[in-house]
Design a protein around this motif. Structure first.
Motif, PDB file in Angstrom:
ATOM      1  N   CYS A  19       3.942  39.391 -39.314  1.00 61.81           N
ATOM      2  CA  CYS A  19       3.403  37.872 -39.463  1.00 61.81           C
ATOM      3  C   CYS A  19       4.483  36.787 -39.523  1.00 61.81           C
ATOM      4  O   CYS A  19       5.542  37.239 -39.988  1.00 61.81           O
ATOM      5  CB  CYS A  19       2.364  38.022 -40.823  1.00 61.81           C
ATOM      6  SG  CYS A  19       1.950  36.161 -41.236  1.00 61.81           S
ATOM      7  N   ASN A 120      -0.615  27.913 -38.349  1.00 56.62           N
ATOM      8  CA  ASN A 120      -0.760  29.196 -37.428  1.00 56.62           C
ATOM      9  C   ASN A 120      -2.200  28.840 -36.562  1.00 56.62           C
ATOM     10  O   ASN A 120      -2.729  29.554 -35.768  1.00 56.62           O
ATOM     11  CB  ASN A 120      -0.871  30.222 -38.081  1.00 56.62           C
ATOM     12  CG  ASN A 120      -1.940  30.404 -39.473  1.00 56.62           C
ATOM     13  OD1 ASN A 120      -2.748  29.633 -39.369  1.00 56.62           O
ATOM     14  ND2 ASN A 120      -1.687  31.324 -40.284  1.00 56.62           N
ATOM     15  N   GLY A 124      -6.368  32.503 -40.876  1.00 53.48           N
ATOM     16  CA  GLY A 124      -6.194  33.607 -41.021  1.00 53.48           C
ATOM     17  C   GLY A 124      -6.859  34.764 -41.637  1.00 53.48           C
ATOM     18  O   GLY A 124      -7.480  35.721 -41.664  1.00 53.48           O
ATOM     19  N   GLN A 197       3.876  28.962 -37.312  1.00 52.13           N
ATOM     20  CA  GLN A 197       3.945  30.242 -38.165  1.00 52.13           C
ATOM     21  C   GLN A 197       2.843  31.179 -37.264  1.00 52.13           C
ATOM     22  O   GLN A 197       1.516  31.220 -37.653  1.00 52.13           O
ATOM     23  CB  GLN A 197       3.709  30.039 -39.159  1.00 52.13           C
ATOM     24  CG  GLN A 197       3.503  31.278 -40.127  1.00 52.13           C
ATOM     25  CD  GLN A 197       2.071  31.610 -40.696  1.00 52.13           C
ATOM     26  OE1 GLN A 197       1.381  30.973 -41.218  1.00 52.13           O
ATOM     27  NE2 GLN A 197       1.664  33.008 -40.246  1.00 52.13           N
ATOM     28  N   ILE A 200      -0.401  36.840 -36.134  1.00 46.96           N
ATOM     29  CA  ILE A 200      -0.414  37.701 -34.839  1.00 46.96           C
ATOM     30  C   ILE A 200      -1.631  38.541 -34.701  1.00 46.96           C
ATOM     31  O   ILE A 200      -1.797  39.288 -33.767  1.00 46.96           O
ATOM     32  CB  ILE A 200       0.911  38.728 -35.027  1.00 46.96           C
ATOM     33  CG1 ILE A 200       0.744  39.449 -36.436  1.00 46.96           C
ATOM     34  CG2 ILE A 200       2.271  38.147 -34.941  1.00 46.96           C
ATOM     35  CD1 ILE A 200       1.706  40.775 -36.261  1.00 46.96           C
ATOM     36  N   THR A 201      -2.551  38.298 -35.721  1.00 52.06           N
ATOM     37  CA  THR A 201      -3.905  39.254 -35.946  1.00 52.06           C
ATOM     38  C   THR A 201      -4.831  38.488 -35.319  1.00 52.06           C
ATOM     39  O   THR A 201      -5.699  38.905 -34.477  1.00 52.06           O
ATOM     40  CB  THR A 201      -3.885  39.475 -37.408  1.00 52.06           C
ATOM     41  OG1 THR A 201      -2.825  40.318 -37.792  1.00 52.06           O
ATOM     42  CG2 THR A 201      -5.143  40.385 -37.427  1.00 52.06           C
ATOM     43  N   TRP A 202      -4.979  37.045 -35.608  1.00 49.98           N
ATOM     44  CA  TRP A 202      -6.207  36.210 -35.142  1.00 49.98           C
ATOM     45  C   TRP A 202      -5.910  35.446 -34.191  1.00 49.98           C
ATOM     46  O   TRP A 202      -7.005  34.728 -33.473  1.00 49.98           O
ATOM     47  CB  TRP A 202      -6.875  35.686 -36.405  1.00 49.98           C
ATOM     48  CG  TRP A 202      -7.298  36.830 -37.521  1.00 49.98           C
ATOM     49  CD1 TRP A 202      -6.745  37.185 -38.490  1.00 49.98           C
ATOM     50  CD2 TRP A 202      -8.381  37.754 -37.169  1.00 49.98           C
ATOM     51  NE1 TRP A 202      -7.240  38.338 -39.164  1.00 49.98           N
ATOM     52  CE2 TRP A 202      -8.472  38.462 -38.445  1.00 49.98           C
ATOM     53  CE3 TRP A 202      -9.287  38.023 -36.154  1.00 49.98           C
ATOM     54  CZ2 TRP A 202      -9.519  39.485 -38.498  1.00 49.98           C
ATOM     55  CZ3 TRP A 202     -10.212  39.035 -36.068  1.00 49.98           C
ATOM     56  CH2 TRP A 202     -10.220  39.768 -37.489  1.00 49.98           C
TER      57      TRP A 202
HETATM   58 FE1  SF4 Z   1      -0.320  36.573 -40.983  1.00 47.72          FE
HETATM   59 FE2  SF4 Z   1      -2.520  36.277 -39.614  1.00 47.72          FE
HETATM   60 FE3  SF4 Z   1      -2.150  38.656 -40.933  1.00 47.72          FE
HETATM   61 FE4  SF4 Z   1      -2.605  36.349 -42.328  1.00 47.72          FE
HETATM   62  S1  SF4 Z   1      -4.008  37.434 -40.948  1.00 47.72           S
HETATM   63  S2  SF4 Z   1      -0.943  37.736 -42.859  1.00 47.72           S
HETATM   64  S3  SF4 Z   1      -1.403  34.654 -40.987  1.00 47.72           S
HETATM   65  S4  SF4 Z   1      -0.864  37.850 -39.345  1.00 47.72           S
END
Ligand code: SF4
Length: 285
Positions: A19, A120, A124, A197, A200-202
């Motif tokens: 992240c 981001n 998230g 920022q 990376i997941t959403w």
């Molecule tokens: Fe980071 Fe997105 Fe995971 Fe939240 S959901 S910790 S912003 S990668």
């Protein structure tokens, strides 16, 4: 002098591995250390979101507030004890959405705090809904056919509303980001540091690579940070090219400077006592 790791607690971050928050966190701790600050000299307010969880792993005075309310809490802390370095921390959802009204009006107060926004471009923690800074056309859980609104432009809003230090950094360049944090903390007045920022997941569109292909540094362009008109124009640049660095800075008396009640002595030093509020609380039972 406190080292960056002195700002850690024993709690391990719960962020997804990779992240963008990790780079921001490291740059921030290094900035505090290089400013010669000790944990007891810094107060930080957090709200809700992945960055809000970081209240648990920052070793300094922390206040975990409601969603979008980091700025007014930070303002209150600063007016109570102006000797503290005060940081309001938030995501793009809380900072520009739920807390948008606080952001707008705190810019013009010029209270001496630094507002760090983990931008981001998505919510998230709640698994991927469109936020105020989500790009037009982007598909998210709440915009399955693509975002139809224009994104919020925080830097332009901050400059127009009277913020006296306005900057953007990128977590993919922590050295540069650290220098921005140091300048923002040194600045006397309201500072906004909007940080790109990647989530990376959403957010599969605004990735580290996506930003790396686009970001360029204002200081490489011989940028004049005192030119407000140019800063407003530059702050609107987004897409194929994305500027990072300090867009605008001016010197103006802070909110605290204009209050004779606290100008020479903080409220803490004056020994202001809180009265008995039992009767007041009874009203809410
Ligand atoms: Fe980071 Fe997105 Fe995971 Fe939240 S959901 S910790 S912003 S990668």
């Amino acid at each position: 002098m406190a080292k960056p790791q002195d700002f850690n607690t024993k709690v391990t971050p719960t962020w997804c591995p990779g992240c963008g928050n990790f780079g921001l966190w490291q740059a921030f701790k290094e900035a505090l250390s290089e400013q010669g600050l000790e944990p007891h000299q810094v107060a930080m307010t957090f709200d809700i979101g992945c960055c809000g969880n970081a209240a648990n792993w920052h070793n300094l005075y922390g206040f975990h507030s409601l969603h979008g309310r980091t700025v007014p809490v930070a303002l209150g802390i600063k007016l109570t004890n102006s000797k503290l370095t005060v940081i309001a921390d938030s995501g793009d959802g809380g900072g520009y959405g739920e807390g948008g009204n606080h952001f707008l009006h705190t810019c013009r107060t010029n209270v001496d705090i630094t507002f760090v926004v983990h931008n981001n471009q998505i919510y998230g923690l709640t698994t991927g809904q469109a936020s105020p800074t989500t790009d037009t056309g982007m598909e998210t859980k709440t915009t399955p056919a693509g975002q139809i609104e224009q994104p919020f432009h925080p830097l332009q809003v901050a400059i127009a509303q009277g913020a006296t230090f306005v900057a953007r950094g990128f977590t993919g360049d922590t050295k540069h980001l650290k220098e921005i944090f140091k300048k923002a903390i040194q600045h006397k007045g309201f500072s906004l540091v909007d940080v790109l920022q990647p989530c990376i997941t959403w957010n599969k569109e605004n990735t580290f690579d996506w930003y790396r292909k686009r970001v360029y540094k204002l200081e490489d362009q011989n940028w004049d940070i005192k030119n407000k008109d140019q800063a407003l124009l530059k702050a609107g640049e987004w897409g194929q090219k994305i500027p990072i660095g300090v867009f605008y800075q001016e010197s103006r008396p802070t909110y605290g400077d204009k209050l004779p009640q606290i100008k020479d002595k903080t409220l803490i030093e004056q020994g202001v006592k809180v009265g008995d509020i039992t009767e007041f609380l009874e009203e809410f039972k």
